[in-house]
Design an enzyme around this catalytic site. Sequence first.
Site, PDB file in Angstrom:
ATOM      1  N   HIS A  45       0.832  -1.198   0.000  1.00 28.54           N
ATOM      2  CA  HIS A  45       0.000   0.000   0.000  1.00 28.54           C
ATOM      3  C   HIS A  45       0.867   1.248   0.000  1.00 28.54           C
ATOM      4  CE1 HIS A  45      -2.535  -3.290   1.375  1.00 28.54           C
ATOM      5  NE2 HIS A  45      -3.575  -2.593   0.983  1.00 28.54           N
TER       6      HIS A  45
ATOM      7  N   HIS B 125     -31.657 -14.249  21.829  1.00 24.81           N
ATOM      8  CA  HIS B 125     -30.755 -14.393  22.966  1.00 24.81           C
ATOM      9  C   HIS B 125     -30.295 -15.841  23.163  1.00 24.81           C
ATOM     10  CE1 HIS B 125     -32.039 -10.336  23.653  1.00 24.81           C
ATOM     11  NE2 HIS B 125     -31.412 -10.233  24.807  1.00 24.81           N
TER      12      HIS B 125
ATOM     13  N   HIS C  33      -3.894   3.910  -3.355  1.00 24.04           N
ATOM     14  CA  HIS C  33      -4.100   3.296  -2.038  1.00 24.04           C
ATOM     15  C   HIS C  33      -3.394   1.943  -1.895  1.00 24.04           C
ATOM     16  CE1 HIS C  33      -6.065   1.609   1.519  1.00 24.04           C
ATOM     17  NE2 HIS C  33      -6.235   0.527   0.782  1.00 24.04           N
TER      18      HIS C  33
END
Lengths: 658, 658
Positions: free
Chosen positions: B26, B466, B259
Site C-alpha cells: 500500500h 438471545h 491506495h
Amino acid sequence: MRLVDKAINYVKAISAETITNAKSGHTGVALGASTILFALFKDHYRFDISDTDFLNRDRFVLSAGHASALYYTLLSMFGFNVSLQDLKDFRKYGSKTPGHPEYHVTDGVEVTTGPLGQGVANAVGMAIAENKLEERFNSVGFKIIDNYVYCLAGDGCLMEGVAQEAISLAGTLKLSKLILLYDSNDVTIDGNLNIANRENVAKKFYSMGWNVIKVRNGNSYSACTKAIAQAKKANKPTVIIFRTTIGIGTQKEGTSAIHGAALSQDELALLKEKLKVKESFYVPNDIRELCMVSARKGKLFHEKWNQQLAIYSSTHPELYKQFTSFFEKKNINYEKILKNESKWAGESLRKINGYVLNEFSKELLQIMGGTADLGPSTFAVIENGGKFSAGNRRGRNIHFGIREHAMGAICNGIALYEDFMVFDSTFLAFANYMMPALKMRAMMNINVMSFFTHDSIAVGEDGPTHQPIEQVSQLRNIIGLKVFRPCDARELVAGYKVSREQNGPISFILTRQGVAPVENTSIEKAANGGYVVYSNSDKPKVVIMASGSEVPLAVEVAEKLKGKKVSVVSMPCQEVFDMQTEAYKEKVIPSGADLYVSIEASNDLSWLKYFKGAGIRVAVDNYQCSGKGDEVYQNAGFESKNIVKLIEKKLSTTKPKK
Amino acid sequence: MRLVDKAINYVKAISAETITNAKSGHTGVALGASTILFALFKDHYRFDISDTDFLNRDRFVLSAGHASALYYTLLSMFGFNVSLQDLKDFRKYGSKTPGHPEYHVTDGVEVTTGPLGQGVANAVGMAIAENKLEERFNSVGFKIIDNYVYCLAGDGCLMEGVAQEAISLAGTLKLSKLILLYDSNDVTIDGNLNIANRENVAKKFYSMGWNVIKVRNGNSYSACTKAIAQAKKANKPTVIIFRTTIGIGTQKEGTSAIHGAALSQDELALLKEKLKVKESFYVPNDIRELCMVSARKGKLFHEKWNQQLAIYSSTHPELYKQFTSFFEKKNINYEKILKNESKWAGESLRKINGYVLNEFSKELLQIMGGTADLGPSTFAVIENGGKFSAGNRRGRNIHFGIREHAMGAICNGIALYEDFMVFDSTFLAFANYMMPALKMRAMMNINVMSFFTHDSIAVGEDGPTHQPIEQVSQLRNIIGLKVFRPCDARELVAGYKVSREQNGPISFILTRQGVAPVENTSIEKAANGGYVVYSNSDKPKVVIMASGSEVPLAVEVAEKLKGKKVSVVSMPCQEVFDMQTEAYKEKVIPSGADLYVSIEASNDLSWLKYFKGAGIRVAVDNYQCSGKGDEVYQNAGFESKNIVKLIEKKLSTTKPKK
C-alpha cells in the site's frame, strides 16, 4: 385527567402487568418509554390494521427490543391482531408475544430485535429504501411513497458500534425520513450511564449531520407529540432526545434495579393505584375509541392512497407500470446470463460475479447494494448504476464506507422495507465484523445476498489477518443462511437462481484468484447444492468432495489416481444439498466407498457429516504466513501430488469394502 | 535541505521501493503518513532497541496496518532488528516483514493489525493498563510508569464501530496518555471520503471528551512534531488530525488509485528523483546517525529508569515488592479455591464463576476486567475491586458499556501491554459482536479470558435472539482459541488452571441456569480437556460425550440405559483434549463401540470427529421459541427419556461390533 393521560396510564399498567404476569421481562423501559410510543402511535405512526403490509405505511423499529411488553400493549390497543389474551401469554412457549419482538410472529412487528444496536441500522436501511422509491416514483402532486421510519433506541443501542456506523452514514446521506426516538434515561444494567459513557450525545449527532431535538420531559404527552411533529419537517435525519425516567411510577424508578425485573404483585398494585387503574388486562371503551380514531385515520389514508394510485395509473402510465412491476419476480433465462461465459474462463470468481451481477441488474431493477469501501476489489458494483447519495437517490450503489457491521444491518433494513434484491460485499476475512447482522437476517429469513471475496488463504501477501480460514465454517453455522461457494460461472448463476427461488439470505464465497474451468458443471445441477462433476465408475471407491477453487483441484487429483474408481462431487452449497431427498444424496455420495475425501481451503468440519466410512479432510487448520497466493496455497497442502499421496497412503491402510 | 527533510525523503523512497520490489503493498499511506511517523519516532517515541520489551517503553499501534512498509522502514532505520534485507523480503513467504504487522514476528511490533479499527481499541486498552500501573506504583518523585500510547489510524479505522466504541470509552475514562494520530487524507478505496462520510471529525471527538489538535500540513516535520509535543501535555486523550495527501509525490497522489498499489519501476524512479534519492535500500550515514541519536536517547532513558528503580526499591520497599511481583505467576492451590464448593452445588455456572473469579482475584492482583454492562447478570465482577474510572485508576472492574466489540479489542490491548490476567464478559449470544477481536487475540496467542454466560437455549424467555446456538461452534472454529465449557465448579477451576499454564486466550461458556452436581469430576482430569466421568465397563459399547450442562444429563441417560455397557465422557475443552497423546484419547474414547453419542445444546458438528463408528448427535439445529428455560430445553430434546429412546432405536438398527 385528560383522556390521553388516562390512556397512557393504562398503557403503563397493562405493560407492567403483562411482565408481572409472565414473571419475566423488562419493566424499566416499558414504563419509561410509554409516553413517547403512545404519542407516536396515536398521532404520527401511519398504519392500516386491515392491511398491515400496505407499502406506504410508516415503519417502526423497536431497536430496544426489550421494550416488547410495551410494544405488544400498543399493538393490541391500536387494533393490530394482538389480543389481551396474547398479552397474558407474554413470553410463554409458542405464544405470539415472545420475549423480544419477532418478525413474522406478531402482527405489526416489522423486524426482529433484541441484540442492541441492530434496529438503528435496520431503520437506516428502511429509510434508504423509502428514499429510493420516493425519488423513483413520486411526481408533482403524487406522493406514492412518503412514509417515515421511526426507531426507538435506548442508551444501550447508541453505545453499540453498529448503531454509530449507521448513524454516521445516515447523516452523510441526509435521510430526512428517519426519526430516531432516543429514550434517554441515563441508566443501564451496571448502574448510572456515566460510569461508561459521558458523551454529549446531542453534539455527537450534530457532528454527524443530524437534526437534534431535545424533549426535557419525555413523560409529557404534549411535548412528545410536538417533538415528533417537528422532526417530520426536517431535511435531514432527526434524533429526538427524550429525557425519561426508567421504571417511572415504581418504587425503583430511576435505578438499574427496575431494568430487567418484573414487579411483584404488591409493587404492581402500588403502581396501578398511582395510575388509577383498577382492572387487569382491560382497556376502557373511551381509550379504545381514542386509539381507534388513529386506526381509522390510517385506514382512510390507505384508501385515499389507493385512489391516488388509480389516478396516477392514468396520468403517469409508464411510471405506474414501473412501480407495479418494480418488485416483480420476473422470469429470468439463466442460461442467457452466461452468454459471455467463454470469455470469462480462468478469471477470478469475484470478477465473474461482477459480470453476472451486472447481467442480472439489467433485468431486475430492484437490485441494489454496495460494499464496505471495496468496490474496486470485490467488483460488486452495478455499472452505470450511479452512487446512492444525498444528491442522487436513484443511485443503485451504496457506499457504506468501512462499516461492515452497519452494512449488514442496513441491508437487512432495505430487504425488510420491501422485496429489494439487496446485496452487501466485503472480503470474506471481514465477514466476522458483520456476524450479528448475518444471524439476524437468517433468523428473519429475509432475502439479502452477500458477496464475500478473497475467499481463502490464496489471498496471498496480505497475510493471516486477511486469510479467511474459519469464516466459511462460521457462516455455515448460522442456521438459515445459505453459504454458496461456486467453482465457476455456471455454479455462481445457480446461486442466484437458488437465492431467487428459495427464501432466505445467501452468502456467496468467491475467489480472489483466477480459477481453472471445470467440466460438467451446470446451473440446474448446481442448484441442488451438490452433484457429481467427474466419475469413472458407477460404484466409486474413492469419493472426493470439494467446493469453489478446490473443485478443479479435486478433478486433477481424481485424474491422477490411476486405476482407482473415483468420483468428484462439487458441493457449492451444503445447506441446499442437505434439503435434497435421501435417494438423491445417496446417489451423489454413495455408501460403501473405501474412502471419502473433502478438499476445501477452510477449517470447516462439516464435511465429516458426508463421510460414510474412512475419510481424509484436506483443510486449513492453521494460520498461514504472508506470501504469494500460489505459494501459500500449495505450502498448505493444496496441491494434487500431495493429496494423491495422502489418498494412496490412507487406502493402503484401509480395508477395502466388499 | 534540512537533514530531517532529507531523512523523510529516504523514508519515503525506501518505503515505496519496498513495495515496488515486492510488487504488492500500500504505497498511498506509506508515503502519506511518513512525515507523521518519522516525527514520532525521531522526537517522541520512547524505545530501547537493546531491550524492546522494556516495561516503561511507549507503545505504538499501527492501526492502519496496511502502512506496514513504512513501519518496517522506520523500525529498520531506528535500529530495531529489521535489516534492509528484510525490507527486500517484504511480503515474501516466511519473511519477518509480512504483509501486515504481526506480533511476535517482527522486532518492535507491539500488536498484529490489519483488520481496521481493532488497533484503535487495542491502544485504548494499553492506555488503561498504563494508567492503572501509573496510579498503582508511581510516587512523588518516582515515575515508574509514565509512557504514552500512540496509534496511527486512517479514515478507515475511524469509520469502524469498534473504534468508535473505544473512542467513546476513552473519552469517558479521560485516558490522557493516549494519542491518536489521525492520517486524514480524505481518500478511501472507493474514492473520495465524502461519498460515505461527511462527519465533522473534530467536533465528534470533542463531543466524546477528547482533546483535538489540527495540523493543516501533515507533510511538515515541524508541524507534526510540535503537535505531538502539545498532545503529551493534555489531561485527556488527544486526537491529532493531520491533513495529508495519500501517495504524496507520486503522479497518482491524492487519488484512490495509489491506495493499494505498488509503483511501477518507472513511477518509482520519478518519485525518487523528486525526493533526490539515488540509492536503493540504502540509508546514508548522516541519516542513520540522526536516527541513532533517538535510539541512544531511549537506551539512556532506560538506564536512568533502572537507576530510579534501584532508589525506589530502598525508599519504597513495599511498593517495589508489589511492583516486581505484580505480574508474577504465583503458585495457586487450585483445590483451595474450591473450599466452599459444597455450598455452590446446584447453582448456575455463571454464579459459581463469580465466586471462583473472586477467589483468584484475591490471590492475583493482576486480574482485572469487566463486562459489557452485564455485571449483575454474568457475575464477572471483582467484589470490592472498585470501578476503573477517570477518578479511580485503581479500580479493577472496567465498565465497558454496551460495547462488546471494543471490550474484546480493549482487553487485547491490556494483555498486550503486559501480562495482566484480563477478562471480558457478556452473554454468549452476543459473542458474535466481538468475533474479530476474539480472532485477533487467538492469532496473537495472548492471555485473555472471556466469560460468556447464558450459554444455551436454556436461557428461556428472552427468545431466539438471545439463544446461543451457533456461537460455541463459531468460537471453536477460531484457531488458537480454547473454548472451555465446564459442567461444575471443579471443571471451571480446571479452566483457570489451563489458562494459566498454557498460553493463549480462553473462552468460558457458562450456564445461566443451575446445574446438577456431577460425580467423579476433578480439576486434574478436566485439565486434560476430556475424561471419563462415568463407566460401567472397561469396554463400553455406548460412549456418550457431553459438555457443560449436558454432562449430568449424559450421566442420567447412561444410568437409564439398563444392561448396556456405557461410558460418559465429560469434554469441557476439545482444543485441550485434542492436544493429548493418541493413547490417552483412545482410552477416553475407545474404538470398537457400537455407538457414539454427543450431547451438547449447540449446533456444533465438531463432535463428529470423535465418532469412531455409528453415532447420534443430540444438538440444537434450529432456533427455538421464547418460553421457560426448562420447557425450551426439553422441547428441543434435551431430556433423558427421549435420548435413551434415540439410543435404543439406533442400537437396534446397528450391527454390534465384535
